[in-house]
Write a protein that holds these residues in place. Sequence first.
Motif, PDB file in Angstrom:
ATOM      1  N   UNK A 101       1.243  -1.313  -0.278  1.00 60.36           N
ATOM      2  CA  UNK A 101      -0.248  -0.066   0.186  1.00 60.36           C
ATOM      3  C   UNK A 101       0.504   1.349  -0.258  1.00 60.36           C
ATOM      4  N   UNK A 102       0.817   1.888  -0.862  1.00 58.58           N
ATOM      5  CA  UNK A 102       1.155   3.035  -1.269  1.00 58.58           C
ATOM      6  C   UNK A 102       0.590   4.800  -0.831  1.00 58.58           C
ATOM      7  N   UNK A 103      -0.760   4.515  -0.532  1.00 54.35           N
ATOM      8  CA  UNK A 103      -1.626   5.223  -0.552  1.00 54.35           C
ATOM      9  C   UNK A 103      -3.241   4.758  -0.293  1.00 54.35           C
ATOM     10  N   UNK A 104      -4.306   5.676   0.610  1.00 50.59           N
ATOM     11  CA  UNK A 104      -5.250   4.416   0.929  1.00 50.59           C
ATOM     12  C   UNK A 104      -5.811   5.787   0.339  1.00 50.59           C
ATOM     13  N   UNK A 105      -7.152   5.402  -0.315  1.00 45.87           N
ATOM     14  CA  UNK A 105      -8.335   6.591  -0.696  1.00 45.87           C
ATOM     15  C   UNK A 105      -9.440   6.187   0.698  1.00 45.87           C
ATOM     16  N   UNK A 106      -9.913   7.467   0.634  1.00 46.45           N
ATOM     17  CA  UNK A 106     -11.326   7.799   1.825  1.00 46.45           C
ATOM     18  C   UNK A 106     -12.449   7.994   0.880  1.00 46.45           C
ATOM     19  N   UNK A 107     -12.939   8.219   1.325  1.00 45.04           N
ATOM     20  CA  UNK A 107     -15.031   8.902   0.872  1.00 45.04           C
ATOM     21  C   UNK A 107     -15.046   9.551   2.530  1.00 45.04           C
ATOM     22  N   UNK A 108     -14.892  10.648   1.197  1.00 46.74           N
ATOM     23  CA  UNK A 108     -15.514  12.492   2.049  1.00 46.74           C
ATOM     24  C   UNK A 108     -16.617  12.145   2.271  1.00 46.74           C
ATOM     25  N   UNK A 109     -18.487  12.272   2.938  1.00 53.11           N
ATOM     26  CA  UNK A 109     -19.441  12.593   3.526  1.00 53.11           C
ATOM     27  C   UNK A 109     -20.160  13.470   3.801  1.00 53.11           C
ATOM     28  N   UNK A 110     -20.346  15.191   3.279  1.00 57.41           N
ATOM     29  CA  UNK A 110     -20.802  16.165   4.151  1.00 57.41           C
ATOM     30  C   UNK A 110     -22.164  15.916   4.128  1.00 57.41           C
ATOM     31  N   UNK A 111     -22.955  16.356   5.255  1.00 57.35           N
ATOM     32  CA  UNK A 111     -24.344  16.735   4.831  1.00 57.35           C
ATOM     33  C   UNK A 111     -24.550  17.991   5.880  1.00 57.35           C
ATOM     34  N   UNK A 112     -25.380  18.703   4.535  1.00 58.80           N
ATOM     35  CA  UNK A 112     -25.252  20.226   5.210  1.00 58.80           C
ATOM     36  C   UNK A 112     -26.492  21.002   5.619  1.00 58.80           C
ATOM     37  N   UNK A 113     -27.254  20.620   6.585  1.00 54.82           N
ATOM     38  CA  UNK A 113     -28.730  20.894   6.700  1.00 54.82           C
ATOM     39  C   UNK A 113     -29.316  23.129   6.194  1.00 54.82           C
ATOM     40  N   UNK A 114     -28.615  23.903   5.936  1.00 58.95           N
ATOM     41  CA  UNK A 114     -28.007  24.560   5.313  1.00 58.95           C
ATOM     42  C   UNK A 114     -27.430  26.233   6.453  1.00 58.95           C
ATOM     43  N   UNK A 115     -27.515  25.155   8.328  1.00 62.15           N
ATOM     44  CA  UNK A 115     -27.023  26.066   9.120  1.00 62.15           C
ATOM     45  C   UNK A 115     -25.699  24.967   9.785  1.00 62.15           C
ATOM     46  N   UNK A 116     -25.601  24.057   9.762  1.00 61.25           N
ATOM     47  CA  UNK A 116     -24.555  23.361   9.828  1.00 61.25           C
ATOM     48  C   UNK A 116     -24.146  21.805   9.110  1.00 61.25           C
TER      49      UNK A 116
ATOM     50  N   UNK B  42     -10.454  -4.132   2.286  1.00 61.71           N
ATOM     51  CA  UNK B  42      -9.745  -4.249   1.182  1.00 61.71           C
ATOM     52  C   UNK B  42     -10.583  -5.287   0.762  1.00 61.71           C
ATOM     53  N   UNK B  43      -9.705  -6.567   1.657  1.00 60.26           N
ATOM     54  CA  UNK B  43     -10.517  -7.502   1.641  1.00 60.26           C
ATOM     55  C   UNK B  43     -11.897  -8.041   1.890  1.00 60.26           C
ATOM     56  N   UNK B  44     -12.924  -6.923   1.869  1.00 58.09           N
ATOM     57  CA  UNK B  44     -14.026  -7.177   1.976  1.00 58.09           C
ATOM     58  C   UNK B  44     -14.760  -6.486   0.470  1.00 58.09           C
ATOM     59  N   UNK B  45     -14.007  -6.525  -0.234  1.00 58.06           N
ATOM     60  CA  UNK B  45     -14.179  -5.797  -1.258  1.00 58.06           C
ATOM     61  C   UNK B  45     -15.058  -4.508  -1.335  1.00 58.06           C
ATOM     62  N   UNK B  46     -14.432  -3.409  -0.107  1.00 56.44           N
ATOM     63  CA  UNK B  46     -15.148  -2.399   0.063  1.00 56.44           C
ATOM     64  C   UNK B  46     -14.162  -1.182  -0.215  1.00 56.44           C
ATOM     65  N   UNK B  47     -14.950  -1.056  -1.492  1.00 55.53           N
ATOM     66  CA  UNK B  47     -13.562   0.088  -2.482  1.00 55.53           C
ATOM     67  C   UNK B  47     -14.461   1.417  -2.302  1.00 55.53           C
ATOM     68  N   UNK B  48     -13.983   2.226  -2.643  1.00 52.49           N
ATOM     69  CA  UNK B  48     -14.359   3.526  -2.732  1.00 52.49           C
ATOM     70  C   UNK B  48     -15.234   3.580  -3.390  1.00 52.49           C
ATOM     71  N   UNK B  49     -15.221   3.205  -4.814  1.00 56.38           N
ATOM     72  CA  UNK B  49     -16.668   3.366  -5.834  1.00 56.38           C
ATOM     73  C   UNK B  49     -17.555   2.712  -5.297  1.00 56.38           C
ATOM     74  N   UNK B  50     -17.162   1.966  -4.396  1.00 58.58           N
ATOM     75  CA  UNK B  50     -18.972   0.604  -4.350  1.00 58.58           C
ATOM     76  C   UNK B  50     -19.459   1.616  -3.056  1.00 58.58           C
TER      77      UNK B  50
END
Length: 190
Positions: free
Chosen positions: A26-41, A51-59
């Motif tokens: 491994x030379x890097x790790x991709x991360x999914x960043x989620x933001x939820x915005x209610x207009x104020x917060x 990786x070994x569960x095939x839980x990758x960023x694309x999925x």
Amino acid sequence: MPALKLTVQVERLEFSAPFRIAGFLFEHQDAVVVTVDDGRHLGRGEACGVYYLNDNVEQMVAALEAHRATIESGIDRASLQQLLPAGGARNALDCALWELEARRTAQAVWALAGLDPPRPLITTFTLGADEPEVMAQGARKWAKAQALKVKLTGDRELDIARVKAVRAARRHWGFRRSPARSLSWSRLRS
């Protein structure tokens, strides 16, 4: 539940040095960043998947996008448990919803969860499988770490040299073997 604006991004996190385990580098790790915005917060959460569960960023991105309308209509943490299966996508969104609620109520997440305030915990630093001297340097670098996890590759002679180098670098440290590790230790000695 108020409507939310969902933002899903992928961030590439470069490692300061390659990390090797049996069969993978491994030379890097991709991360999914989620933001939820209610207009104020805003609430943010992230996940890298497994990786070994095939839980990758694309999925993870696909799962979040498939449920965008439901999420943006205003979802809570309890509903999320039914919407997405366990995994990185649900984790990232769950963390974002926790932070959003914490900001809305001006409370810490631990207080919202009914937990005691956070305190330092002993953690394990993992030394990736590398040349023995590189692993020894890592063991010395993390001298204050109370636990080290040593990755090996199955190359018997090299793995023995790796373990010896780490042990020599941490002579002052009493190594303990857990019952779960006794099988792998016995293989190294035979």
